[in-house]
Design a protein around this motif. Structure first.
Motif, PDB file in Angstrom:
ATOM      1  N   ALA A  90       0.195  14.191 -16.156  1.00 17.82           N
ATOM      2  CA  ALA A  90      -0.846  13.805 -15.189  1.00 17.82           C
ATOM      3  C   ALA A  90      -0.158  13.362 -13.894  1.00 17.82           C
ATOM      4  N   GLY A  91      -0.148  14.227 -12.911  1.00 19.38           N
ATOM      5  CA  GLY A  91       0.659  13.996 -11.699  1.00 19.38           C
ATOM      6  C   GLY A  91       0.157  12.900 -10.787  1.00 19.38           C
ATOM      7  N   VAL A  92      -0.919  12.244 -11.165  1.00 16.76           N
ATOM      8  CA  VAL A  92      -1.505  11.262 -10.257  1.00 16.76           C
ATOM      9  C   VAL A  92      -0.592  10.049 -10.030  1.00 16.76           C
TER      10      VAL A  92
ATOM     11  N   ARG B  99      10.567  14.151  -7.697  1.00 19.33           N
ATOM     12  CA  ARG B  99       9.309  14.512  -7.031  1.00 19.33           C
ATOM     13  C   ARG B  99       8.198  13.532  -7.425  1.00 19.33           C
ATOM     14  N   GLY B 100       7.441  13.138  -6.437  1.00 17.23           N
ATOM     15  CA  GLY B 100       6.374  12.163  -6.693  1.00 17.23           C
ATOM     16  C   GLY B 100       6.867  10.730  -6.691  1.00 17.23           C
ATOM     17  N   GLY B 101       8.146  10.533  -6.338  1.00 17.23           N
ATOM     18  CA  GLY B 101       8.788   9.223  -6.494  1.00 17.23           C
ATOM     19  C   GLY B 101       8.369   8.142  -5.512  1.00 17.23           C
ATOM     20  N   SER B 102       7.547   8.471  -4.521  1.00 14.92           N
ATOM     21  CA  SER B 102       7.114   7.409  -3.594  1.00 14.92           C
ATOM     22  C   SER B 102       6.281   6.351  -4.314  1.00 14.92           C
ATOM     23  N   ASP B 103       5.560   6.771  -5.343  1.00 10.72           N
ATOM     24  CA  ASP B 103       4.808   5.787  -6.150  1.00 10.72           C
ATOM     25  C   ASP B 103       5.771   4.728  -6.687  1.00 10.72           C
ATOM     26  N   THR B 104       6.929   5.198  -7.140  1.00  5.10           N
ATOM     27  CA  THR B 104       7.903   4.284  -7.745  1.00  5.10           C
ATOM     28  C   THR B 104       8.475   3.331  -6.697  1.00  5.10           C
TER      29      THR B 104
ATOM     30  N   GLN C 147       0.860  -1.191   0.000  1.00  5.23           N
ATOM     31  CA  GLN C 147       0.000   0.000   0.000  1.00  5.23           C
ATOM     32  C   GLN C 147       0.889   1.230   0.000  1.00  5.23           C
ATOM     33  N   LYS C 148       0.470   2.262  -0.737  1.00  6.49           N
ATOM     34  CA  LYS C 148       1.236   3.514  -0.686  1.00  6.49           C
ATOM     35  C   LYS C 148       0.290   4.656  -0.322  1.00  6.49           C
ATOM     36  N   PHE C 149       0.701   5.453   0.639  1.00  4.23           N
ATOM     37  CA  PHE C 149      -0.093   6.616   1.033  1.00  4.23           C
ATOM     38  C   PHE C 149       0.677   7.881   0.696  1.00  4.23           C
TER      39      PHE C 149
HETATM   40 MG    MG Z   1       2.170  11.728  -5.989  1.00  2.00          MG
END
Ligand code: MG
Ligand code: ADP
Ligand code: ASP
Length: 410
Positions: free
Chosen positions: A208-210, A150-155, A6-8
């Motif tokens: 799309a930054g999602v 930036r946004g790299g937690s998804d990865t 899970q990622k928050f």
């Molecule tokens: Mg993000």
């Protein structure tokens, strides 16, 4: 029994209350009998706050020290998240990216994951613990701390899901799924039940930054079942999966946009075979990422060359080109800021040749001038002025009937 990652994201862990409610979601999966790994972002806007803290000390801070600073954000969350799980009566342990075995290339600010040694995580899962991992960070071969962009937690989440062969990776965020376009800008945007890896990769790469684009790349390469869903609402999110399993091939599935676009134009370039390679080699050597390129050879013995860069690269691009002016031989250099790129994406486009024409027509009807165009099999991008960006997205969303389910099936 399965293994769930899970990622928050930042908003979903933006306060102690939100951390507790996210921890309850993790506990729920554990109680169903699953092994659970949780990846978290820094709380709320704390990464932005750390960036501005650095800028109050230095206008060009060292990239190494920036990574050192920014990785602290996620470390606050992992420990609090783990404590919240303890309070809920669960065994939990937190790991930084490097403790979790995430190795990256030796690049600061935007490193790629090169390897994951998941032994520690495996051991703790077998020990019946919920494992909390700091997103967006790793370490290179020499142990230097790096970040993934930036946004790299998804990865981090998707890469861990791939390494651990997880049954599923759930990305919990502040929207209920992937929409036809950013719902913050277009009120008619509609949540998609499913989207293919390829379409999602295009949308993510086009602004799309999602989801972080590299997260989608990992998901595609390792066939990780991915779902983007709300951390508060209890409803199905959007599944990101192989095209073959999807019920319909939309001509246009979604619209992405980004506003930090600048066009650089070199005029009076001598018509030499090596021109293009010279210019772009210099830029690449200096880490300047170039996007759309247009060359025009119609000016007698000279040509002009335009390309777009993210506005944050403009200064670097100008410095590099000006310093090589003699060698490259151009007469003058111009730049136009305040541009935006609007892109329509859909796998059904391949078999529908009129889509680009329709896009241009819609924008013309709105009186929006297109300054540059770029296409691939499943996308068409148009560069327009920033002030027209949202109007362009709204008009295209309407024209391709994206708010209607199952519209424009190929
Ligand atoms: Mg993000
Ligand atoms: P997180 O902190 O959870 O990682 P992000 O802010 O990175 O969240 O990503 C979620 C945001 O992405 C949404 O709030 C939304 O404004 C934006 N977004 C952009 N394009 C889309 C899209 N097509 N569908 C859904 N959200 C989108
Ligand atoms: N905290 C980092 C950021 O704000 C990473 C992430 O949230 O994914 O970019």
């Amino acid at each position: 029994m399965g293994l769930i990652v899970q990622k928050f994201g930042g908003t979903s862990v933006g306060s102690p209350e939100k951390i507790i409610s996210a921890a309850k979601r993790a506990a729920e999966e554990k109680q169903k009998g699953n092994q659970v790994v949780v990846v978290v972002s820094a709380m709320g806007k704390s990464t932005d706050e750390l960036v501005s803290l650095a800028s109050s000390i230095s206008s060009k801070p060292s990239r190494r020290e920036m990574d050192m600073l920014l990785t602290t954000g996620e470390q606050v969350t992992i420990s609090l998240f783990s404590m919240a799980l303890h309070e809920l009566g669960h065994d939990a342990v937190s790991f930084t990216g490097w403790q979790a075995g995430i190795q990256t290339e030796s690049v600061h600010g935007n490193a790629r994951i090169t390897n994951i040694d998941a032994e520690q995580i495996q051991a703790q899962l077998e020990n019946d613990h919920i494992v909390i991992v700091a997103g967006f960070q790793g370490a290179d071969e020499r142990g230097s701390i790096t970040t993934l962009g930036r946004g790299g937690s998804d990865t981090t989440a998707v890469a861990l899901a791939a390494a651990l062969k997880a049954d599923k990776c759930d990305i919990y965020t502040d929207v209920t799924g992937v929409y036809t376009t950013d719902p913050r800008f277009v009120k008619d945007a509609r949540k998609l039940e499913a989207i293919s890896y390829d379409e999602m990769l295009e949308l993510a790469n086009l602004g799309a930054g999602v989801l972080h684009p590299r997260a989608v790349e990992f998901a595609k390469n390792y066939q990780v079942p991915l779902e983007v869903r709300s951390s508060t609402a209890r409803e199905n999110g959007t599944l990101i999966e192989e095209e073959a399993r999807m019920e319909e091939n939309l001509i246009v599935r979604g619209i992405a946009f980004e506003d930090q676009v600048t066009r650089v134009t070199l005029r009076g370039l001598p018509n030499k075979l090596s021109n293009l390679s010279n210019v772009f080699t210099e830029l690449a050597k200096n880490g300047v990422n170039v996007d759309i390129i247009i060359q025009s050879l119609t000016e007698g013995y000279t040509s002009s060359l335009s390309f777009t860069v993210n506005t944050s690269y403009l200064e670097d691009a100008m410095d590099v080109l000006n310093s090589q002016k003699k060698k490259l031989g151009f007469e003058k250099i111009e730049s136009e800021k305040k541009l935006a790129k609007v892109s329509i994406v859909g796998s059904g486009m391949v078999s529908n040749p009129g889509v680009a024409a329709e896009m241009f027509e819609v924008l013309a009807e709105e009186g929006i001038l297109i300054k540059m165009v770029s296409t691939s099999e499943i996308k068409v991008s148009a560069v327009v002025s920033q002030e027209h960006m949202v109007k362009a997205v709204e008009a295209l969303h309407e024209a391709f009937e994206l708010s209607k389910k199952g519209a424009a099936v190929s």
